[in-house]
Design an enzyme around this catalytic site. Sequence first.
Site, short mmCIF file in Angstrom:
data_model
loop_
_atom_site.label_atom_id
_atom_site.label_comp_id
_atom_site.label_asym_id
_atom_site.label_seq_id
_atom_site.Cartn_x
_atom_site.Cartn_y
_atom_site.Cartn_z
N PHE A 241 76.61 61.73 -32.21
CA PHE A 241 77.65 61.30 -33.14
C PHE A 241 77.03 60.31 -34.13
CE2 PHE A 241 79.65 61.99 -28.96
CZ PHE A 241 80.58 62.99 -29.26
N CYS A 353 85.43 53.44 -29.08
CA CYS A 353 86.23 52.66 -30.03
C CYS A 353 87.71 52.94 -29.85
CB CYS A 353 85.77 52.92 -31.46
SG CYS A 353 85.88 54.63 -31.97
#
Length: 409
Positions: A241, A353
């Site tokens: 990512f 997150c």
Amino acid sequence: MRELWLKPGKERSLARRHPWIYATAVARVGGAPGPGDLVGVHGADGRWLAWAAYAPDSAIRARCWSFDEADRIDRDWLAARTREAVGRRDRLAQVSDAVRLVYGEADRLPGLIVDRYADQLVLQLQAPGVQLQSEVLLDALCEASGCRNAFERSDSALRARESLPAAPGPARAEARGVLRGREPPERIQVREHGLAYWVDVRRGHKTGFYIDQRDNRQLARELARELASTLGRAPRALNAFCYTGSFSVAMARGGAGDSLAVDSSADALALGRANVELNGLDAEQVQWRCADVFEQLRALRDAGERFDLIVVDPPKFAASHHHVERAARAYKDINLNALKLLQPGGILMTFSCSGAIDVDLFQKIVAGAVIDAGVECTMRTRLGPGADHPMLMTHPEGEYLKGLLLQRL
Ligand code: SAH
């Protein structure tokens, strides 16, 4: 006078200085406030509690500016809060010119996000209060930061939840547009810890760059250096990512080679390649792959690939508490497969997150992945966002980015 009265018992969270007033807590509203208007908030017993900005169509019906009745929430007050927020970031200017200058509730400007990229400000106006005051706030921001360019990148999903218009006008479709100064260039160059990065503030994620990972990028660079010295060769890094490859650039600068960066966005990868070039690194040091990380990790394992340093920094898997279970399975899956690619002695930096997944739960998920991967790991430390992303102690909802630094034994 515009006023809001709470239902009995609903003053408790305000007494603890939590800055949000939910619609379900409101008994009645007087003076017909419009979106963003200042209201005095009272308990059921009539006691004054706070000054807040009214949001008639949002589940968060009002966000508190202040818990001090003597405050006047006017131009001077808003300018002072803005100056204080910018001033608290002064020290960071030595390290980077990509800095979050205002972080909403934590800076007592609820709903306002302001990121600085060199001489460009990028704003997210996420609530009617800061929307209504945007001209005053912009004046103060430009003055305090010395920037003359401001661009709006308000998150359309969030704005829909606040019932703010997605398209304030034909020229500002999707609440994107020039607020002050010039149209932002295609790419803005920022510097961070002596490295340079391209940022696309118009089309990039969030406001263009993951400013919150500044310290962790620097740590990744140091870890690459540490591994290079213990291994006696260039450590091989995997960035899963990777977005625009900032971790890969930092690790390459630290000495990583023959590295791989994976993301599903071709645009992000293009900036990643440009970032390698921008820093005068050898293009051969990082290979870029446009792929799904879940599939790619399995393919790498099947191909017998191994890495010394792995960064896993996925998007938010849990948008809310309803998605925690599904998100936990996704975090488990990628961490399990990343751990299977890790060399003995290798290091994994893994992040979440998702605000709905707290650090203890995240650690449990990753511990499960360690067990299932059949490896032994130590946790060297927990990781978090940089100092320009603080959390207000009375508003734990502001905490979102957490990470673990693991080393395989
Ligand atoms: N670590 C990056 C930020 C990552 S943001 C940095 O510090 O800059 C999350 C990234 O995951 C985005 O770039 C998005 O394009 C990518 N992404 C989301 N789902 C993906 C998937 N299934 N496979 C590959 N990439 C994915």
